[in-house]
Design a protein around this motif. Sequence first.
Motif, PDB file in Angstrom:
ATOM      1  N   THR A  73       0.852  -1.194   0.000  1.00  0.00           N
ATOM      2  CA  THR A  73       0.000   0.000   0.000  1.00  0.00           C
ATOM      3  C   THR A  73       0.884   1.239   0.000  1.00  0.00           C
ATOM      4  OG1 THR A  73      -0.107  -0.002   2.422  1.00  0.00           O
ATOM      5  CG2 THR A  73      -1.909  -1.110   1.257  1.00  0.00           C
ATOM      6  N   GLN A  74       0.296   2.322  -0.435  1.00  0.00           N
ATOM      7  CA  GLN A  74       0.958   3.627  -0.370  1.00  0.00           C
ATOM      8  C   GLN A  74      -0.047   4.593   0.224  1.00  0.00           C
ATOM      9  OE1 GLN A  74       2.022   5.559  -4.063  1.00  0.00           O
ATOM     10  NE2 GLN A  74       3.686   6.677  -3.080  1.00  0.00           N
ATOM     11  N   GLY A  75       0.234   5.073   1.414  1.00  0.00           N
ATOM     12  CA  GLY A  75      -0.710   5.953   2.093  1.00  0.00           C
ATOM     13  C   GLY A  75      -2.043   5.285   2.359  1.00  0.00           C
ATOM     14  N   GLY A  76      -2.032   3.963   2.551  1.00  0.00           N
ATOM     15  CA  GLY A  76      -3.253   3.204   2.813  1.00  0.00           C
ATOM     16  C   GLY A  76      -3.956   2.696   1.565  1.00  0.00           C
ATOM     17  N   ALA A  77      -3.583   3.203   0.393  1.00  0.00           N
ATOM     18  CA  ALA A  77      -4.210   2.773  -0.860  1.00  0.00           C
ATOM     19  C   ALA A  77      -3.431   1.596  -1.456  1.00  0.00           C
ATOM     20  CB  ALA A  77      -4.245   3.923  -1.862  1.00  0.00           C
ATOM     21  N   PRO A  78      -4.144   0.557  -1.893  1.00  0.00           N
ATOM     22  CA  PRO A  78      -3.448  -0.599  -2.473  1.00  0.00           C
ATOM     23  C   PRO A  78      -2.723  -0.237  -3.764  1.00  0.00           C
ATOM     24  CG  PRO A  78      -5.820  -0.814  -2.773  1.00  0.00           C
ATOM     25  CD  PRO A  78      -5.596   0.397  -1.923  1.00  0.00           C
ATOM     26  N   ARG A  79      -1.582  -0.855  -3.984  1.00  0.00           N
ATOM     27  CA  ARG A  79      -0.785  -0.622  -5.193  1.00  0.00           C
ATOM     28  C   ARG A  79      -0.856  -1.876  -6.060  1.00  0.00           C
ATOM     29  NH1 ARG A  79      -0.654   4.162  -6.216  1.00  0.00           N
ATOM     30  NH2 ARG A  79       1.089   3.765  -7.583  1.00  0.00           N
ATOM     31  N   LYS A  80      -1.482  -1.761  -7.216  1.00  0.00           N
ATOM     32  CA  LYS A  80      -1.610  -2.909  -8.111  1.00  0.00           C
ATOM     33  C   LYS A  80      -0.467  -2.937  -9.123  1.00  0.00           C
ATOM     34  CE  LYS A  80      -4.698  -0.820 -11.498  1.00  0.00           C
ATOM     35  NZ  LYS A  80      -5.929  -0.962 -12.242  1.00  0.00           N
ATOM     36  N   ASN A  81      -0.210  -4.124  -9.631  1.00  0.00           N
ATOM     37  CA  ASN A  81       0.818  -4.377 -10.657  1.00  0.00           C
ATOM     38  C   ASN A  81       2.223  -3.972 -10.220  1.00  0.00           C
ATOM     39  OD1 ASN A  81      -1.113  -5.435 -12.437  1.00  0.00           O
ATOM     40  ND2 ASN A  81      -1.616  -3.389 -13.178  1.00  0.00           N
ATOM     41  N   ARG A  95      10.022 -13.489  -8.420  1.00  0.00           N
ATOM     42  CA  ARG A  95       9.252 -12.255  -8.482  1.00  0.00           C
ATOM     43  C   ARG A  95       7.770 -12.585  -8.559  1.00  0.00           C
ATOM     44  NH1 ARG A  95      14.075 -10.961 -10.799  1.00  0.00           N
ATOM     45  NH2 ARG A  95      14.869  -8.876 -10.317  1.00  0.00           N
ATOM     46  N   VAL A  96       6.971 -11.778  -7.883  1.00  0.00           N
ATOM     47  CA  VAL A  96       5.517 -11.895  -7.930  1.00  0.00           C
ATOM     48  C   VAL A  96       4.957 -10.497  -8.164  1.00  0.00           C
ATOM     49  CG1 VAL A  96       5.348 -13.973  -6.494  1.00  0.00           C
ATOM     50  CG2 VAL A  96       5.330 -11.728  -5.412  1.00  0.00           C
ATOM     51  N   VAL A  97       3.734 -10.438  -8.680  1.00  0.00           N
ATOM     52  CA  VAL A  97       3.098  -9.152  -9.005  1.00  0.00           C
ATOM     53  C   VAL A  97       1.834  -9.005  -8.169  1.00  0.00           C
ATOM     54  CG1 VAL A  97       2.057  -7.781 -10.858  1.00  0.00           C
ATOM     55  CG2 VAL A  97       4.030  -9.232 -11.345  1.00  0.00           C
ATOM     56  N   THR A  98       1.615  -7.813  -7.644  1.00  0.00           N
ATOM     57  CA  THR A  98       0.429  -7.571  -6.825  1.00  0.00           C
ATOM     58  C   THR A  98      -0.821  -7.491  -7.699  1.00  0.00           C
ATOM     59  OG1 THR A  98       0.742  -5.171  -6.921  1.00  0.00           O
ATOM     60  CG2 THR A  98       1.734  -6.334  -5.062  1.00  0.00           C
ATOM     61  N   ASP A  99      -1.950  -7.891  -7.111  1.00  0.00           N
ATOM     62  CA  ASP A  99      -3.222  -7.818  -7.822  1.00  0.00           C
ATOM     63  C   ASP A  99      -3.851  -6.434  -7.617  1.00  0.00           C
ATOM     64  OD1 ASP A  99      -4.339  -7.823  -5.261  1.00  0.00           O
ATOM     65  OD2 ASP A  99      -5.102  -9.869  -5.401  1.00  0.00           O
ATOM     66  N   VAL A 126      11.189  -9.112   1.150  1.00  0.00           N
ATOM     67  CA  VAL A 126      10.313  -8.718   0.042  1.00  0.00           C
ATOM     68  C   VAL A 126      10.651  -7.276  -0.314  1.00  0.00           C
ATOM     69  CG1 VAL A 126       7.929  -8.428  -0.734  1.00  0.00           C
ATOM     70  CG2 VAL A 126       8.493 -10.244   0.899  1.00  0.00           C
ATOM     71  N   ARG A 127      11.007  -7.048  -1.589  1.00  0.00           N
ATOM     72  CA  ARG A 127      11.344  -5.700  -2.066  1.00  0.00           C
ATOM     73  C   ARG A 127      10.399  -5.305  -3.198  1.00  0.00           C
ATOM     74  NH1 ARG A 127      17.744  -6.664  -2.458  1.00  0.00           N
ATOM     75  NH2 ARG A 127      18.181  -6.344  -0.260  1.00  0.00           N
ATOM     76  N   ASP A 128       9.937  -4.063  -3.143  1.00  0.00           N
ATOM     77  CA  ASP A 128       9.081  -3.520  -4.195  1.00  0.00           C
ATOM     78  C   ASP A 128       9.974  -2.887  -5.257  1.00  0.00           C
ATOM     79  OD1 ASP A 128       7.265  -2.267  -5.817  1.00  0.00           O
ATOM     80  OD2 ASP A 128       6.222  -1.223  -4.198  1.00  0.00           O
ATOM     81  N   GLU A 129       9.944  -3.424  -6.470  1.00  0.00           N
ATOM     82  CA  GLU A 129      10.807  -2.931  -7.542  1.00  0.00           C
ATOM     83  C   GLU A 129      10.202  -1.766  -8.321  1.00  0.00           C
ATOM     84  OE1 GLU A 129      11.707  -6.365  -9.952  1.00  0.00           O
ATOM     85  OE2 GLU A 129      13.394  -6.868  -8.658  1.00  0.00           O
TER      86      GLU A 129
END
Length: 167
Positions: A73-81, A95-99, A126-129
Amino acid sequence: MNTVKKLIVIGVLIAVLLLGALADLIISLTYDIEIVSVQRQGEPVYTEDGALLEEDIGVADGETYVRFVVRVTQGGAPRKNHTLYVKTNRNIIGRVVTDEDGYAQFDYRCYRAGTGGSADPITVTVRDENNSLFIFVPAEQEYSLEMVKPVSEEGSGMTTDDIFYDI
């Protein structure tokens, strides 16, 4: 005079790179990677005294899988892809991708403990690329997975899976 101009240009380039790194660091701090659940897959496992082993503990038998569910999430909002790079202190998971709701899941196959050794915990990182703009400064989360040795051991305890992991 020519040397002074070169030093000024080099100084400005270094300053720009440092500002880019600082901006990416600030951006990475706005992201949150949450470990939502950690659950061992398969049949229930019992300890030596007959108690049921908790589901968030891995079994160092080389066969047990543990499923992780994470949310970005970013500021509480979900981050997709968002592409997440997942590794442990023993190997790379991939690697995995968020829904669309910011969730992603992956499975970790537990290592096999040696006959004389202990079952050491595993650190899952877990790292966000996808959260950097200039220089790669990823948002990151670590989780320490507790491991136990299986109750019954057979053979030497060494398999080729200890050397070669599934790709």
